[in-house]
Enzyme design. Structure first.
Site, mmCIF file in Angstrom:
data_model
loop_
_atom_site.group_PDB
_atom_site.id
_atom_site.type_symbol
_atom_site.label_atom_id
_atom_site.label_comp_id
_atom_site.label_asym_id
_atom_site.label_seq_id
_atom_site.Cartn_x
_atom_site.Cartn_y
_atom_site.Cartn_z
ATOM 1 N N PRO A 9 0.797 -1.226 0.000
ATOM 2 C CA PRO A 9 0.000 0.000 0.000
ATOM 3 C C PRO A 9 0.830 1.277 0.000
ATOM 4 O O PRO A 9 1.878 1.355 0.631
ATOM 5 C CB PRO A 9 -0.832 -0.108 1.282
ATOM 6 C CG PRO A 9 -0.110 -1.073 2.147
ATOM 7 C CD PRO A 9 0.579 -2.020 1.218
ATOM 8 N N ASN A 10 0.342 2.224 -0.745
ATOM 9 C CA ASN A 10 0.870 3.575 -0.862
ATOM 10 C C ASN A 10 2.140 3.684 -1.685
ATOM 11 O O ASN A 10 2.605 4.785 -1.942
ATOM 12 C CB ASN A 10 1.084 4.226 0.522
ATOM 13 C CG ASN A 10 -0.212 4.344 1.279
ATOM 14 O OD1 ASN A 10 -1.199 4.834 0.741
ATOM 15 N ND2 ASN A 10 -0.227 3.870 2.514
ATOM 16 N N ARG A 17 4.815 11.014 -2.189
ATOM 17 C CA ARG A 17 4.528 10.864 -0.766
ATOM 18 C C ARG A 17 5.818 10.941 0.040
ATOM 19 O O ARG A 17 6.727 10.142 -0.152
ATOM 20 C CB ARG A 17 3.847 9.510 -0.547
ATOM 21 C CG ARG A 17 3.603 9.173 0.890
ATOM 22 C CD ARG A 17 2.946 7.798 1.016
ATOM 23 N NE ARG A 17 2.898 7.425 2.410
ATOM 24 C CZ ARG A 17 3.496 6.354 2.908
ATOM 25 N NH1 ARG A 17 4.174 5.553 2.123
ATOM 26 N NH2 ARG A 17 3.411 6.091 4.178
ATOM 27 N N TYR A 22 11.172 8.793 1.488
ATOM 28 C CA TYR A 22 11.188 7.779 0.436
ATOM 29 C C TYR A 22 11.890 8.201 -0.849
ATOM 30 O O TYR A 22 12.013 7.399 -1.765
ATOM 31 C CB TYR A 22 9.753 7.349 0.114
ATOM 32 C CG TYR A 22 9.026 6.798 1.315
ATOM 33 C CD1 TYR A 22 9.357 5.560 1.839
ATOM 34 C CD2 TYR A 22 8.020 7.532 1.943
ATOM 35 C CE1 TYR A 22 8.707 5.048 2.956
ATOM 36 C CE2 TYR A 22 7.369 7.025 3.054
ATOM 37 C CZ TYR A 22 7.717 5.793 3.554
ATOM 38 O OH TYR A 22 7.071 5.296 4.658
ATOM 39 N N ASN A 74 8.064 -5.616 -0.986
ATOM 40 C CA ASN A 74 8.025 -4.445 -0.123
ATOM 41 C C ASN A 74 6.584 -4.368 0.369
ATOM 42 O O ASN A 74 5.724 -3.818 -0.313
ATOM 43 C CB ASN A 74 8.420 -3.175 -0.865
ATOM 44 C CG ASN A 74 8.454 -1.967 0.057
ATOM 45 O OD1 ASN A 74 7.860 -1.977 1.128
ATOM 46 N ND2 ASN A 74 9.126 -0.915 -0.376
ATOM 47 N N ALA A 77 3.267 -0.818 4.836
ATOM 48 C CA ALA A 77 2.654 -0.840 6.169
ATOM 49 C C ALA A 77 2.173 -2.223 6.591
ATOM 50 O O ALA A 77 2.092 -2.510 7.789
ATOM 51 C CB ALA A 77 1.497 0.154 6.230
ATOM 52 N N GLU A 98 12.371 -9.426 1.970
ATOM 53 C CA GLU A 98 11.584 -8.246 2.345
ATOM 54 C C GLU A 98 12.456 -7.008 2.126
ATOM 55 O O GLU A 98 13.585 -6.954 2.603
ATOM 56 C CB GLU A 98 11.194 -8.376 3.815
ATOM 57 C CG GLU A 98 10.389 -7.239 4.372
ATOM 58 C CD GLU A 98 10.105 -7.438 5.860
ATOM 59 O OE1 GLU A 98 9.835 -6.418 6.512
ATOM 60 O OE2 GLU A 98 10.152 -8.575 6.370
ATOM 61 N N HIS A 100 12.611 -2.656 2.203
ATOM 62 C CA HIS A 100 12.032 -1.372 2.616
ATOM 63 C C HIS A 100 12.964 -0.260 2.180
ATOM 64 O O HIS A 100 14.183 -0.365 2.340
ATOM 65 C CB HIS A 100 11.848 -1.311 4.136
ATOM 66 C CG HIS A 100 10.895 -2.330 4.631
ATOM 67 N ND1 HIS A 100 9.534 -2.196 4.513
ATOM 68 C CD2 HIS A 100 11.104 -3.549 5.198
ATOM 69 C CE1 HIS A 100 8.953 -3.265 5.007
ATOM 70 N NE2 HIS A 100 9.881 -4.110 5.414
ATOM 71 N N ARG A 107 12.684 4.383 12.662
ATOM 72 C CA ARG A 107 11.443 5.154 12.599
ATOM 73 C C ARG A 107 10.601 4.909 13.836
ATOM 74 O O ARG A 107 11.097 4.467 14.862
ATOM 75 C CB ARG A 107 10.714 4.816 11.295
ATOM 76 C CG ARG A 107 11.587 5.230 10.085
ATOM 77 C CD ARG A 107 10.916 5.091 8.771
ATOM 78 N NE ARG A 107 9.732 5.940 8.712
ATOM 79 C CZ ARG A 107 8.768 5.778 7.821
ATOM 80 N NH1 ARG A 107 8.830 4.818 6.928
ATOM 81 N NH2 ARG A 107 7.717 6.576 7.821
#
Length: 142
Positions: A9-10, A17, A22, A74, A77, A98, A100, A107
């Site tokens: 998502p996103n 964003r 990012y 990736n 969230a 995975e 990111h 974070r």
């Protein structure tokens, strides 16, 4: 070698964003770079993005059913919330890494835990979009 690259998502908003976190690359930029690199490594990449958890689960199942060699994911969230993605990855024989873009461990505290990491070969985070390329290189060189 046939690799599925899944984005959660996103990530369709990448480049717009929170560029301070990012970066300014779009998801299309990432795809273009990964597909070009795959070609030089003798691999193909099926690059996908969804904001919907169930669709990502279906694609993970498809990775095994369609005989993909590896998954780069990736989960965004969903990393911190999705037992469904964890169970899907844990229930197939296709290895996954995975990825990111940001360092999730630097974070907010809720981002420090990954439900997916225990069922993945490894986790790459904090290296920007280069993490996708590193995952691709790992799978093509093993």
């Amino acid at each position: 070698m046939k690799i599925m690259c899944l984005n959660g998502p996103n990530l369709n908003r990448l480049g717009k964003r929170e560029p301070e976190i990012y970066g300014s690359e779009t998801l299309q930029d990432v795809e273009n770079k990964l597909v070009a690199l795959a070609e030089t490594l003798g691999a193909t990449v099926d690059f996908r993005q969804s904001n919907h958890e169930g669709e990502l689960v279906d694609w993970i199942h498809e990775a095994e059913d369609a005989a993909f060699d590896a998954i780069i994911i990736n989960p965004a969230a969903y990393t911190h919330t999705s037992v469904a993605l964890r169970d899907a990855l844990g229930g197939i024989s296709v290895p996954a890494i995975e990825v990111h873009i940001s360092n999730i461990h630097k974070r907010e505290a809720f981002r420090h835990h990954s439900y997916l990491a225990p069922v993945c070969v490894g986790q790459i985070c904090g290296l920007g979009t280069t993490g996708y390329e590193m995952a691709l290189r790992y799978f093509t060189q093993r």
